[in-house]
Structures are given as structure tokens and as C-alpha cells.
Design a protein around this motif. Structure first.
Motif, PDB file in Angstrom:
ATOM      1  N   SER A 182      -3.504   9.130   1.985  1.00 18.97           N
ATOM      2  CA  SER A 182      -4.795   8.463   1.921  1.00 18.97           C
ATOM      3  C   SER A 182      -5.873   9.429   1.460  1.00 18.97           C
ATOM      4  O   SER A 182      -5.902  10.583   1.883  1.00 18.97           O
ATOM      5  CB  SER A 182      -5.179   7.912   3.290  1.00 18.97           C
ATOM      6  OG  SER A 182      -6.545   7.538   3.310  1.00 18.97           O
ATOM      7  N   ARG A 239      -6.486   5.405   7.144  1.00 21.57           N
ATOM      8  CA  ARG A 239      -5.513   6.489   7.318  1.00 21.57           C
ATOM      9  C   ARG A 239      -4.090   5.985   7.098  1.00 21.57           C
ATOM     10  O   ARG A 239      -3.608   5.135   7.820  1.00 21.57           O
ATOM     11  CB  ARG A 239      -5.615   7.085   8.723  1.00 21.57           C
ATOM     12  CG  ARG A 239      -6.871   7.894   8.977  1.00 21.57           C
ATOM     13  CD  ARG A 239      -6.784   8.570  10.334  1.00 21.57           C
ATOM     14  NE  ARG A 239      -8.012   9.249  10.707  1.00 21.57           N
ATOM     15  CZ  ARG A 239      -8.254  10.535  10.454  1.00 21.57           C
ATOM     16  NH1 ARG A 239      -7.356  11.254   9.827  1.00 21.57           N
ATOM     17  NH2 ARG A 239      -9.390  11.092  10.835  1.00 21.57           N
ATOM     18  N   PHE A 240      -3.456   6.497   6.083  1.00 20.88           N
ATOM     19  CA  PHE A 240      -2.037   6.304   5.858  1.00 20.88           C
ATOM     20  C   PHE A 240      -1.579   7.448   4.977  1.00 20.88           C
ATOM     21  O   PHE A 240      -2.407   8.172   4.417  1.00 20.88           O
ATOM     22  CB  PHE A 240      -1.723   4.943   5.219  1.00 20.88           C
ATOM     23  CG  PHE A 240      -2.483   4.647   3.953  1.00 20.88           C
ATOM     24  CD1 PHE A 240      -1.999   5.055   2.719  1.00 20.88           C
ATOM     25  CD2 PHE A 240      -3.686   3.950   3.997  1.00 20.88           C
ATOM     26  CE1 PHE A 240      -2.698   4.770   1.557  1.00 20.88           C
ATOM     27  CE2 PHE A 240      -4.385   3.657   2.836  1.00 20.88           C
ATOM     28  CZ  PHE A 240      -3.886   4.079   1.607  1.00 20.88           C
ATOM     29  N   ASP A 252       0.821  -1.210   0.000  1.00 20.53           N
ATOM     30  CA  ASP A 252       0.000   0.000   0.000  1.00 20.53           C
ATOM     31  C   ASP A 252       0.859   1.266   0.000  1.00 20.53           C
ATOM     32  O   ASP A 252       0.321   2.370  -0.030  1.00 20.53           O
ATOM     33  CB  ASP A 252      -0.925   0.018   1.222  1.00 20.53           C
ATOM     34  CG  ASP A 252      -2.158  -0.852   1.017  1.00 20.53           C
ATOM     35  OD1 ASP A 252      -2.549  -1.056  -0.148  1.00 20.53           O
ATOM     36  OD2 ASP A 252      -2.719  -1.333   2.013  1.00 20.53           O
ATOM     37  N   ASP A 275      -4.706   1.469   8.795  1.00 18.48           N
ATOM     38  CA  ASP A 275      -4.114   1.674   7.476  1.00 18.48           C
ATOM     39  C   ASP A 275      -4.305   0.462   6.571  1.00 18.48           C
ATOM     40  O   ASP A 275      -3.610   0.303   5.565  1.00 18.48           O
ATOM     41  CB  ASP A 275      -2.621   2.016   7.599  1.00 18.48           C
ATOM     42  CG  ASP A 275      -1.799   0.900   8.228  1.00 18.48           C
ATOM     43  OD1 ASP A 275      -2.398  -0.125   8.629  1.00 18.48           O
ATOM     44  OD2 ASP A 275      -0.562   1.040   8.314  1.00 18.48           O
ATOM     45  N   ASP A 276      -5.252  -0.407   6.910  1.00 17.85           N
ATOM     46  CA  ASP A 276      -5.541  -1.603   6.116  1.00 17.85           C
ATOM     47  C   ASP A 276      -7.049  -1.701   5.932  1.00 17.85           C
ATOM     48  O   ASP A 276      -7.806  -1.762   6.909  1.00 17.85           O
ATOM     49  CB  ASP A 276      -5.005  -2.845   6.834  1.00 17.85           C
ATOM     50  CG  ASP A 276      -5.128  -4.115   6.002  1.00 17.85           C
ATOM     51  OD1 ASP A 276      -6.214  -4.354   5.438  1.00 17.85           O
ATOM     52  OD2 ASP A 276      -4.139  -4.870   5.915  1.00 17.85           O
TER      53      ASP A 276
END
Length: 297
Positions: A197, A193-194, A129, A222-223
């Protein structure tokens, strides 16, 4: 290993920022990758990399060699692609990347089938990602969900990917079902959230046009699979690609909410380095994926 292959190892290690990651991409051990770089350093009589316990970076002369090596490797790859276009049998290694969730569900199952049809082609699929620089990291094709920003790359759209707001029946029984977008402000929204994003906010398609909703929640991840799991467990409302939750919707374990004002969809497609001659095996793989995934979204 030839001098050219040693340059490939060096360039991949610099692009990935570590000897182990660069070696993994090339299917060689960290020890072998390290030895190839040492051979280059001995050949040139200079140190090419500065190594610490936490990071790896090229020296000043190493940065110069890296830029030149990239040009040489790119020129040879394009020459091979041009020659391959005259060959009857595409062959060689194809390097592909895809986001984790999409890659696991949609791209990974295609690889064995593709290789069965084209036994002379080897596919090396990496799922991540993180933002990948496909030129620097020697990637042939990157599958992508969203809107690409880099105009120096070639973009091929494969499909529109619809999105849906979902929650479990249990969550809705305890907290109520939103009937208008503003109701989302009173709910625990599960956010992806990353870095970079797109989901620090949600954009809904309304009769008046697109509406940006600055929703919030008590926890995030974040997944995307984690968000789906939380939604199934009754933790809140998630904004998910429809293809990822289709089975849960059909089974009734998740319920679509605000169907008249759904989240803005995304484009699914792939990015490739811009080259005058596209490698036939890359074109074959993209065409294969486009046919196989027709209707998946």
C-alpha cells in the motif's frame, strides 16, 4: 476440450494457485478444471500438481510444463492478435482486471455499453486489490491507479487522478479543522493498509515541494470504501481519490481540508502485456474506456 485448452486450464490453475480460481477465470467448474488436469497427467504419465488441503503447487515436471505451456499460449495469442489485425470484426474473449473501488465505480459500468457496441467480444472483468501478474494469469488489460513498476509491460496513461483530504463536519466540530500539515499529527487519520500500500504515509503537495507525512490513526482498513464510510461517520480524516468523494463533497457530508496542500495525485491508466501485435479488441476496449472516462477525475 482440445489438448491446447487443457494446457490453458493447467497454466491458469498454476498461475492462480488453486483449481477453483483458475476455473473461475476460464468460466468452467472446479470439477471440469480438475478433470482436464487429470487428463494431462494421464497423457504425460506423471503427476503435475501437488495438492494439499491448504495449497496447490506444481511438481518439478509440472513447473517445467508450466513454463513451456506459457510460451506456447503466449505465441498463439500473439499469432491470433496478428491475424485479428487483418480481420474486419474484432472478436473473442477479453480478460480485464481493476482495483475493487475503481472497478466498481468506473470500469464495470462500461462493460455492457462496450459489449453492445461490439457484440462479438466477450469481456471477463475481475476486480481485486491484490497484486496481479497479468502475464502469468493471462490478463489482457489491467487498469491501474498509481505508478507502474514493471517495465516489461506496456503502460498507457489515461488521466491524472487528484486526491483530497476529507472529514465530516461533525468530526471537525469536535476535533478542530487542521490549518497546516503539521496539525494532522493530532488527528485520527484513516489509513489504507494492505501489502504494498502507498498509504502508510501521506505525501502532500506544498509550496516548498512534496512533503511526506507519517500520519497515524487508531484503526485502519484494506478497503477504501470502508475509509470513506468511516469519514462520513465522523471517525477521522481520510485521504481519498477526489472522484470517489465528489458527491459527498457537493452534498456537504464531507469537507475538504488543507486544500492548499493537497495529497499527491496518482496516474490512472492501464497495463498490457508487451506484444508486437496488440489484439484489436484490447485496443478497442482501452480507447473506449479512455473516451468514456474523460473528465471522470
Amino acid at each position: 476440450m482440445s489438448y491446447l485448452e487443457s494446457l490453458r486450464v493447467f497454466a491458469r490453475v498454476v498461475a492462480r494457485g488453486s483449481i477453483s480460481a483458475g476455473g473461475r477465470d476460464l468460466r468452467i467448474t472446479p470439477a471440469v478444471a480438475s478433470n482436464r488436469i487429470k487428463e494431462l497427467e494421464a497423457h504425460f504419465g506423471v503427476r503435475l500438481l501437488n495438492r494439499t488441503t491448504r495449497r496447490l503447487a506444481p511438481t518439478e515436471i509440472g513447473a517445467v510444463l508450466y513454463e513451456q505451456a506459457r510460451k506456447v499460449i503466449a505465441a498463439l495469442d500473439e499469432a491470433e492478435a496478428m491475424l485479428a489485425s487483418f480481420s474486419g470484426t474484432p472478436q473473442g474473449v477479453l480478460r480485464a482486471v481493476a482495483p475493487l473501488g475503481l472497478g466498481r465505480r468506473l470500469i464495470a459500468p462500461l462493460v455492457p455499453r462496450f459489449c453492445d457496441e461490439h457484440p462479438e467480444i466477450q469481456v471477463r472483468l475481475r476486480l481485486s486489490d491484490r497484486v496481479v501478474n497479468i502475464v502469468e494469469e493471462g490478463v489482457d488489460v489491467a487498469f491501474f491507479l498509481g505508478q507502474p513498476e514493471d517495465s516489461s509491460l506496456s503502460w498507457r496513461k489515461i488521466a491524472e487522478c487528484g486526491r483530497v483530504l476529507v472529514a465530516s463536519p461533525d468530526y471537525l466540530a469536535r476535533h478542530g479543522t487542521p490549518s497546516v500539515p503539521d496539525d494532522l499529527m493530532d488527528h485520527n487519520c484513516l489509513l489504507l493498509r494492505f501489502p504494498r500500500s502507498p498509504e502508510y504515509f501521506w505525501v502532500l503537495e506544498t509550496p516548498e515541494g512534496r512533503r511526506k507525512m507519517t500520519v497515524s490513526g487508531r484503526f485502519d482498513a484494506d478497503d477504501g470504501d470502508v475509509l470513506t464510510g468511516w469519514a462520513l461517520g465522523g471517525a477521522g480524516i481520510a485521504n481519498r481519490p477526489r472522484y470517489e468523494v465528489r458527491e459527498h463533497l457537493a452534498a456537504g457530508s464531507l469537507v475538504e481540508i488543507l486544500p492548499d496542500t493537497p495529497p499527491m495525485g496518482a496516474q490512472f491508466g492501464c497495463l498490457t502485456p508487451h506484444r508486437e501485435f496488440q489484439d484489436p479488441k484490447v485496443r478497442l476496449f482501452i480507447d473506449f474506456a479512455a473516451r468514456a472516462l474523460k473528465g471522470a477525475f
